[in-house]
Design an enzyme around this catalytic site. Structure first.
Site, PDB file in Angstrom:
ATOM      1  CE  LYS A 103       1.472 -17.416  39.362  1.00  0.00           C
ATOM      2  NZ  LYS A 103       0.555 -16.522  40.689  1.00  0.00           N
TER       3      LYS A 103
ATOM      4  NE  ARG B 168       3.765 -16.376  46.703  1.00  0.00           N
ATOM      5  CZ  ARG B 168       3.361 -17.435  45.689  1.00  0.00           C
ATOM      6  NH1 ARG B 168       3.159 -17.072  44.233  1.00  0.00           N
ATOM      7  NH2 ARG B 168       3.568 -18.698  46.562  1.00  0.00           N
TER       8      ARG B 168
HETATM    9  C1  7PJ Z   1       0.000 -16.119  43.813  1.00  0.00           C
HETATM   10  C2  7PJ Z   1       0.578 -16.327  45.567  1.00  0.00           C
HETATM   11  C3  7PJ Z   1       0.060 -14.694  43.241  1.00  0.00           C
HETATM   12  C4  7PJ Z   1      -0.278 -14.064  46.155  1.00  0.00           C
HETATM   13  C5  7PJ Z   1       0.674 -18.473  44.363  1.00  0.00           C
HETATM   14  C6  7PJ Z   1       1.935 -20.235  42.210  1.00  0.00           C
HETATM   15  C7  7PJ Z   1       0.683 -19.769  42.350  1.00  0.00           C
HETATM   16  N1  7PJ Z   1       0.435 -15.668  45.985  1.00  0.00           N
HETATM   17  N2  7PJ Z   1       0.572 -17.696  45.455  1.00  0.00           N
HETATM   18  N3  7PJ Z   1       0.109 -14.090  44.538  1.00  0.00           N
HETATM   19  N4  7PJ Z   1       0.546 -17.237  43.153  1.00  0.00           N
HETATM   20  N5  7PJ Z   1      -0.295 -13.026  46.616  1.00  0.00           N
HETATM   21  O1  7PJ Z   1       2.693 -20.660  42.942  1.00  0.00           O
HETATM   22  O2  7PJ Z   1       1.747 -19.619  41.170  1.00  0.00           O
HETATM   23  O3  7PJ Z   1       0.789 -14.087  41.908  1.00  0.00           O
HETATM   24  S1  7PJ Z   1       0.018 -19.846  44.234  1.00  0.00           S
END
Ligand code: 7PJ
Length: 261
Positions: A205, A239
């Site tokens: 990020k 994640r």
């Molecule tokens: C997140 C996400 C997060 C959850 C993305 C990226 C941007 N879903 N989807 N939490 N970030 N739950 O992949 O960095 O932080 S999209």
């Protein structure tokens, strides 16, 4: 939770896994590396990303979910803001809906998740992906995200969802400055009082780049520091795009936690 982006425009791996066979192969590799959930997404939510139609999103994700569901044991998560995509993905074999738009007003999404008895990731975002980074503002970001979780758990319950279906996520980078992200990481432990599993997504990020300088392909060390920190304060799900490295870092953290005097 290993990420599988079936998109042409995600910020770090857009276009790599648009072909269903490539996406499935990537998911299988993540599982072999230790991923215990696979998160399949067909719409980029990076700041300012253009929305895609439901038809296009379904065209991207459904073949991947169908093929994976037929051959893997780990839960498949659908990363979507659209109730119609969530419904079709659950029918195709997904068992968890990752909803970055849990700040939504209407309850169509929640009814679908409730009826399917599926899991639900309730993520905090201020605004929408189009507007969220314009001017994120909070008096106390940790308190406000905590209040959001409490209010959402009530709304989800009113829509028929039981608390044990819900995972909470502070939404690092979703309507947050670097400072807000750091305050939320510092405050993670406070959310364990809600007695729900916590998820954190920091992989690659931009706040890591803004704070320390590396461009998107070189943020793994920063993300691993956050992941270990999160695991240490009680977060259960990380994640990530980089499963092997994250699993090793987390297992090491867990080994130390298990030997804490
Ligand atoms: C997140 C996400 C997060 C959850 C993305 C990226 C941007 N879903 N989807 N939490 N970030 N739950 O992949 O960095 O932080 S999209």
């Amino acid at each position: 939770m290993g990420i599988v982006n079936v998109t042409p425009d995600s910020f770090s791996d857009g276009g790599q896994f648009l072909d269903p066979a490539a996406a499935v192969a990537h998911a299988l590799e993540e599982i072999a590396q230790g991923a215990e959930i696979i998160d399949v997404g067909g719409e980029s939510t990076r700041p300012g990303a253009q929305p895609v139609s439901e038809t296009e999103e379904l065209r991207r994700v459904l073949p991947v979910i169908e093929r994976l569901a037929g051959q893997v044991k780990v839960p498949i998560s659908i990363d979507t803001m659209k109730p119609g995509v969530a419904r079709a993905a659950l029918q195709a074999g997904a068992s968890l809906v990752n909803d970055v738009a849990a700040n939504r007003a209407d309850d169509a999404m929640w009814r679908i998740v409730s009826e399917a008895r599926a899991g639900y990731v309730c993520m905090h975002m201020q605004g929408t992906p189009q507007t969220m980074q314009a001017n994120p503002t909070y008096a106390d970001v940790v308190a406000e995200v905590g209040d959001f979780f409490i209010e959402r758990l009530r709304r989800l319950n009113e829509s028929g969802m039981s608390a044990d279906q819900v995972v909470l996520d502070v939404g690092i980078g979703f309507g947050k400055t670097v400072e807000h992200n750091l305050q939320l990481l510092d405050g993670l432990r406070s959310f364990t009082r809600l007695e729900r599993p916590l998820l954190v997504g920091v992989s690659r990020k931009s706040f890591i780049g803004k704070l320390l300088g590396p461009d998107v392909a070189e943020r793994l060390p920063g993300a691993l520091a956050c992941a270990c920190w999160a695991a240490q304060v009680g977060v259960q799900i990380i994640r990530t795009h980089d499963v092997a490295e994250t699993v090793q870092a987390i297992r090491m953290t867990e080994a130390m936690l298990a030997h804490r005097q």
